[in-house]
Design a protein around this motif. Structure first.
Motif, mmCIF file in Angstrom:
data_model
loop_
_atom_site.group_PDB
_atom_site.id
_atom_site.type_symbol
_atom_site.label_atom_id
_atom_site.label_comp_id
_atom_site.label_asym_id
_atom_site.label_seq_id
_atom_site.Cartn_x
_atom_site.Cartn_y
_atom_site.Cartn_z
ATOM 1 N N GLY A 33 0.816 -1.207 0.000
ATOM 2 C CA GLY A 33 0.000 0.000 0.000
ATOM 3 C C GLY A 33 0.847 1.253 0.000
ATOM 4 O O GLY A 33 2.007 1.232 0.401
ATOM 5 N N PHE A 59 -3.670 0.343 -3.100
ATOM 6 C CA PHE A 59 -3.063 -0.983 -3.142
ATOM 7 C C PHE A 59 -3.032 -1.433 -4.598
ATOM 8 O O PHE A 59 -3.829 -0.962 -5.418
ATOM 9 N N ARG A 64 -4.936 -7.526 -2.588
ATOM 10 C CA ARG A 64 -3.900 -7.036 -1.672
ATOM 11 C C ARG A 64 -4.503 -6.175 -0.566
ATOM 12 O O ARG A 64 -4.079 -6.246 0.587
ATOM 13 N N TRP A 68 -4.230 -7.150 3.340
ATOM 14 C CA TRP A 68 -3.736 -6.214 4.357
ATOM 15 C C TRP A 68 -4.721 -6.123 5.518
ATOM 16 O O TRP A 68 -4.329 -6.259 6.678
#
Length: 104
Positions: A33, A59, A64, A68
């Motif tokens: 990120g 991101f 993803r 996260w």
């Protein structure tokens, strides 16, 4: 396609906010990120804005962003802020590389 995490933040306990921020930031960066906007709320030009801080995090893709959010690192950050930092968060898909096209 990029994905964006849009966050409104209200810090109710400054000490907890200071403890939460670096843990959250490390978790974001370690999952690919990057912050596009971070800081005090921008000046509202229409309507009202209730949060004291605003962030947009990009991101590489939605997978993803979800990885996260569900990661042990970010779960730890969420535990630190629990009841002390109020967060409203949205996940949004970005536009494809060719850009956004209006319907005909």
């Amino acid at each position: 396609m990029p994905a964006y995490v849009i966050v409104n933040v209200d810090v109710l306990d400054e000490e907890a906010g200071l403890a939460y921020a670096p843990v959250a930031q490390r978790s974001i960066l370690s999952h690919g990120g990057r912050y596009l906007v971070a800081g005090p709320t921008p000046e509202p030009v229409e309507g009202t804005w209730d949060a004291s801080r605003f962030m947009v995090i990009e991101f590489p893709d939605m997978d993803r962003a979800r990885e996260w959010y569900d990661s042990p690192e970010y779960r730890r950050a969420r535990k630190i802020r629990e009841g002390k930092v109020r967060v409203a968060m949205l996940f949004a898909e970005g536009t494809p590389p060719e850009g956004f096209a209006l319907p005909d």
